[in-house]
Design a protein around this motif. Structure first.
Motif, PDB file in Angstrom:
ATOM      1  N   GLU A  86       0.790  -1.223  -0.022  1.00 24.65           N
ATOM      2  CA  GLU A  86       0.110   0.069  -0.009  1.00 24.65           C
ATOM      3  C   GLU A  86       0.636   1.094   0.083  1.00 24.65           C
ATOM      4  OE1 GLU A  86      -2.134  -0.602   3.755  1.00 24.65           O
ATOM      5  OE2 GLU A  86      -3.494  -2.162   2.618  1.00 24.65           O
ATOM      6  N   HIS A  87       2.199   1.137   0.290  1.00 23.43           N
ATOM      7  CA  HIS A  87       3.230   2.383   0.284  1.00 23.43           C
ATOM      8  C   HIS A  87       4.406   1.959  -0.401  1.00 23.43           C
ATOM      9  CE1 HIS A  87       4.791   5.959   2.332  1.00 23.43           C
ATOM     10  NE2 HIS A  87       5.858   5.226   2.378  1.00 23.43           N
ATOM     11  N   CYS A  88       4.886   2.841  -1.119  1.00 21.66           N
ATOM     12  CA  CYS A  88       5.851   2.842  -1.986  1.00 21.66           C
ATOM     13  C   CYS A  88       6.974   3.869  -1.800  1.00 21.66           C
ATOM     14  CB  CYS A  88       5.853   2.141  -3.589  1.00 21.66           C
ATOM     15  SG  CYS A  88       7.223   2.014  -4.357  1.00 21.66           S
ATOM     16  N   ALA A  89       8.400   3.517  -1.837  1.00 20.15           N
ATOM     17  CA  ALA A  89       9.121   4.808  -1.962  1.00 20.15           C
ATOM     18  C   ALA A  89      10.247   4.391  -2.975  1.00 20.15           C
ATOM     19  CB  ALA A  89       9.841   5.116  -0.553  1.00 20.15           C
ATOM     20  N   THR A  90      10.489   5.201  -3.949  1.00 15.87           N
ATOM     21  CA  THR A  90      11.634   5.207  -4.902  1.00 15.87           C
ATOM     22  C   THR A  90      12.524   6.213  -5.166  1.00 15.87           C
ATOM     23  OG1 THR A  90      11.655   4.820  -7.388  1.00 15.87           O
ATOM     24  CG2 THR A  90      10.051   6.460  -6.526  1.00 15.87           C
ATOM     25  N   THR A  91      13.788   5.624  -5.333  1.00 16.61           N
ATOM     26  CA  THR A  91      14.858   6.512  -5.526  1.00 16.61           C
ATOM     27  C   THR A  91      15.479   6.364  -6.726  1.00 16.61           C
ATOM     28  OG1 THR A  91      16.511   5.114  -4.151  1.00 16.61           O
ATOM     29  CG2 THR A  91      15.419   6.618  -2.913  1.00 16.61           C
ATOM     30  N   VAL A  92      16.207   7.324  -7.303  1.00 14.92           N
ATOM     31  CA  VAL A  92      16.810   7.289  -8.562  1.00 14.92           C
ATOM     32  C   VAL A  92      18.356   7.055  -8.234  1.00 14.92           C
ATOM     33  CG1 VAL A  92      17.528   8.054 -10.804  1.00 14.92           C
ATOM     34  CG2 VAL A  92      15.582   9.031  -9.670  1.00 14.92           C
ATOM     35  N   ILE A  93      18.904   5.915  -8.779  1.00 14.18           N
ATOM     36  CA  ILE A  93      20.467   5.908  -8.890  1.00 14.18           C
ATOM     37  C   ILE A  93      21.161   6.530  -9.611  1.00 14.18           C
ATOM     38  CG2 ILE A  93      22.281   4.093  -8.638  1.00 14.18           C
ATOM     39  CD1 ILE A  93      20.146   1.962  -8.422  1.00 14.18           C
ATOM     40  N   LEU A  94      22.344   7.301  -9.415  1.00 10.28           N
ATOM     41  CA  LEU A  94      22.922   8.198 -10.399  1.00 10.28           C
ATOM     42  C   LEU A  94      24.417   7.873 -10.464  1.00 10.28           C
ATOM     43  CD1 LEU A  94      21.224  11.543  -8.698  1.00 10.28           C
ATOM     44  CD2 LEU A  94      20.564  10.171 -11.084  1.00 10.28           C
ATOM     45  N   ASP A  95      25.012   8.214 -11.562  1.00 15.76           N
ATOM     46  CA  ASP A  95      26.495   8.315 -11.450  1.00 15.76           C
ATOM     47  C   ASP A  95      27.156   9.544 -11.097  1.00 15.76           C
ATOM     48  OD1 ASP A  95      26.290  10.102 -13.809  1.00 15.76           O
ATOM     49  OD2 ASP A  95      26.692   8.338 -15.333  1.00 15.76           O
ATOM     50  N   ILE A  96      28.371   9.712 -11.391  1.00 15.71           N
ATOM     51  CA  ILE A  96      29.163  10.834 -10.703  1.00 15.71           C
ATOM     52  C   ILE A  96      28.529  12.128 -11.429  1.00 15.71           C
ATOM     53  CG2 ILE A  96      31.165  10.753 -12.106  1.00 15.71           C
ATOM     54  CD1 ILE A  96      32.564  11.334  -9.431  1.00 15.71           C
ATOM     55  N   ASN A  97      28.340  11.857 -12.799  1.00 16.45           N
ATOM     56  CA  ASN A  97      27.825  13.006 -13.614  1.00 16.45           C
ATOM     57  C   ASN A  97      26.312  13.421 -13.592  1.00 16.45           C
ATOM     58  OD1 ASN A  97      30.432  13.440 -14.942  1.00 16.45           O
ATOM     59  ND2 ASN A  97      30.159  11.630 -16.339  1.00 16.45           N
ATOM     60  N   GLY A  98      25.653  12.606 -12.647  1.00 19.00           N
ATOM     61  CA  GLY A  98      24.270  12.875 -12.461  1.00 19.00           C
ATOM     62  C   GLY A  98      23.415  12.232 -13.553  1.00 19.00           C
ATOM     63  N   ASN A  99      23.736  11.338 -14.249  1.00 15.95           N
ATOM     64  CA  ASN A  99      23.113  10.523 -15.139  1.00 15.95           C
ATOM     65  C   ASN A  99      22.469   9.256 -14.444  1.00 15.95           C
ATOM     66  OD1 ASN A  99      23.914  11.922 -17.523  1.00 15.95           O
ATOM     67  ND2 ASN A  99      25.785  10.801 -17.469  1.00 15.95           N
ATOM     68  N   SER A 100      21.065   9.228 -14.925  1.00 10.69           N
ATOM     69  CA  SER A 100      20.354   8.108 -14.149  1.00 10.69           C
ATOM     70  C   SER A 100      20.911   6.628 -14.656  1.00 10.69           C
ATOM     71  CB  SER A 100      18.888   8.354 -14.716  1.00 10.69           C
ATOM     72  OG  SER A 100      18.014   7.042 -14.158  1.00 10.69           O
ATOM     73  N   LEU A 101      20.961   5.806 -13.499  1.00  6.08           N
ATOM     74  CA  LEU A 101      21.394   4.496 -13.749  1.00  6.08           C
ATOM     75  C   LEU A 101      20.433   3.618 -13.598  1.00  6.08           C
ATOM     76  CD1 LEU A 101      24.763   4.562 -11.767  1.00  6.08           C
ATOM     77  CD2 LEU A 101      24.658   4.464 -14.513  1.00  6.08           C
ATOM     78  N   GLY A 102      19.445   3.909 -12.690  1.00  8.71           N
ATOM     79  CA  GLY A 102      18.200   3.079 -12.459  1.00  8.71           C
ATOM     80  C   GLY A 102      17.609   3.559 -11.270  1.00  8.71           C
ATOM     81  N   ASN A 103      16.893   2.538 -10.607  1.00  9.85           N
ATOM     82  CA  ASN A 103      16.073   2.721  -9.285  1.00  9.85           C
ATOM     83  C   ASN A 103      16.255   1.777  -8.127  1.00  9.85           C
ATOM     84  OD1 ASN A 103      14.294   3.400 -11.620  1.00  9.85           O
ATOM     85  ND2 ASN A 103      14.072   5.141 -10.209  1.00  9.85           N
ATOM     86  N   ILE A 104      16.230   2.240  -6.844  1.00  8.36           N
ATOM     87  CA  ILE A 104      16.103   1.578  -5.952  1.00  8.36           C
ATOM     88  C   ILE A 104      14.813   1.743  -5.057  1.00  8.36           C
ATOM     89  CG2 ILE A 104      16.837   1.084  -3.344  1.00  8.36           C
ATOM     90  CD1 ILE A 104      19.626   1.405  -4.345  1.00  8.36           C
ATOM     91  N   ASN A 105      13.750   0.618  -5.093  1.00  8.34           N
ATOM     92  CA  ASN A 105      12.551   1.048  -4.475  1.00  8.34           C
ATOM     93  C   ASN A 105      12.148  -0.025  -3.400  1.00  8.34           C
ATOM     94  OD1 ASN A 105      12.249   2.570  -6.776  1.00  8.34           O
ATOM     95  ND2 ASN A 105      10.911   1.241  -7.916  1.00  8.34           N
ATOM     96  N   MET A 106      11.321   0.341  -2.503  1.00 10.05           N
ATOM     97  CA  MET A 106      10.851  -0.239  -1.353  1.00 10.05           C
ATOM     98  C   MET A 106       9.148  -0.265  -1.211  1.00 10.05           C
ATOM     99  SD  MET A 106      13.561  -0.007   1.886  1.00 10.05           S
ATOM    100  CE  MET A 106      15.101  -0.504   1.871  1.00 10.05           C
ATOM    101  N   GLY A 107       8.632  -1.309  -0.923  1.00  8.48           N
ATOM    102  CA  GLY A 107       7.350  -1.400  -0.861  1.00  8.48           C
ATOM    103  C   GLY A 107       6.861  -2.205   0.311  1.00  8.48           C
ATOM    104  N   GLY A 108       5.568  -1.623   0.894  1.00  7.61           N
ATOM    105  CA  GLY A 108       5.001  -2.406   1.791  1.00  7.61           C
ATOM    106  C   GLY A 108       3.844  -1.618   2.384  1.00  7.61           C
ATOM    107  N   THR A 109       3.720  -1.160   3.796  1.00  8.77           N
ATOM    108  CA  THR A 109       2.844  -0.287   4.279  1.00  8.77           C
ATOM    109  C   THR A 109       3.463   0.838   5.017  1.00  8.77           C
ATOM    110  OG1 THR A 109       2.515  -1.566   6.586  1.00  8.77           O
ATOM    111  CG2 THR A 109       0.804  -2.108   4.537  1.00  8.77           C
ATOM    112  N   THR A 110       2.859   1.592   5.682  1.00 10.44           N
ATOM    113  CA  THR A 110       3.813   2.746   6.342  1.00 10.44           C
ATOM    114  C   THR A 110       4.103   2.133   7.639  1.00 10.44           C
ATOM    115  OG1 THR A 110       1.409   3.107   7.440  1.00 10.44           O
ATOM    116  CG2 THR A 110       1.952   4.793   5.438  1.00 10.44           C
ATOM    117  N   ASP A 111       3.789   0.969   7.983  1.00  9.05           N
ATOM    118  CA  ASP A 111       4.588   0.256   9.176  1.00  9.05           C
ATOM    119  C   ASP A 111       5.850  -0.475   8.659  1.00  9.05           C
ATOM    120  OD1 ASP A 111       2.344   0.591  10.782  1.00  9.05           O
ATOM    121  OD2 ASP A 111       1.384  -1.083  10.245  1.00  9.05           O
TER     122      ASP A 111
END
Length: 210
Positions: A86-111
């Motif tokens: 019911e709850h998900c948080a996503t982040t972008v993975i970046l190289d040293i130049n600020g280019n996007s490499l992908g994502n790291i996400n976590m999901g569950g509930t607010t607990d």
């Protein structure tokens, strides 16, 4: 602008399965007395991952919370998950130049989370970002599961890198679009590695399930 890379929904694609089952005898009575959200990793572990990856010149954006109908695109449903996401948080993975490499996400509930995934675009070749894939996936496993791989050698793999290299070799020998490798029982969690190619893009995905 950095764009979020979404984990692909692979329906109708032939899959080569490369399964490694690693069973550990554990005392589960204590785990069963707690909610699945109260054991294992938490949403706050993203900060630990971020700090560790920065030493390898890999950076992460601040988490973005996803609570609307697009939640399934960032924290997809797996048949192995018994509890709702019911709850998900996503982040972008970046190289040293600020280019996007992908994502790291976590999901569950607010607990708390019950799943975490990292997805990396290694295009134009399968091994174009081999070191990034290794550093991100190993950091995920050491932070969210345990720093015990070399001691336990799940699936007979002496290190995370050897597991990834074996999967890449298996994938390169196949004409199919997707490879899946699973390891179960490490700290009572399930690890799923996926390699897939779509439209000349190569995506590496690591999924950790409580």
């Amino acid at each position: 602008m950095n764009k979020l890379i979404l984990i692909p929904i692979l329906l109708g694609i032939v899959t080569i399965v490369f399964i490694s089952i690693f069973s550990i005898s554990e005392n589960t009575s204590q785990l069963q007395s707690k909610s699945i959200y109260e054991v294992g990793f938490t949403f706050y572990d993203v900060d630990k991952i971020k700090k560790s990856l920065s030493t390898q010149k890999i950076f992460m954006s601040s988490p973005i919370e996803i609570t609307d109908y697009t939640i399934g695109q960032y924290c997809p449903y797996f048949t192995d998950i018994q509890n709702p996401i019911e709850h998900c948080a996503t982040t972008v993975i970046l190289d040293i130049n600020g280019n996007s490499l992908g994502n790291i996400n976590m999901g569950g509930t607010t607990d708390g989370p019950i799943m975490a995934l990292a997805i990396i675009d290694s295009s134009p070749f399968l091994d174009s970002k081999q070191d990034v894939v290794h550093h991100v996936f190993q950091t995920m496993i050491e932070t969210l599961v345990c720093d015990c791989w070399e001691d336990r050698q799940p699936g007979g793999f002496e290190s995370v890198r050897i597991w990834l290299d074996a999967a890449a070799e298996k994938y390169s020998e196949s004409t199919q679009s997707t490879l899946t490798s699973k390891i179960e029982g490490l700290e009572n969690m399930k690890l799923i590695l996926e390699i897939t190619s779509t439209n000349e893009n190569y995506l590496w995905t690591l999924i950790i399930l409580k």
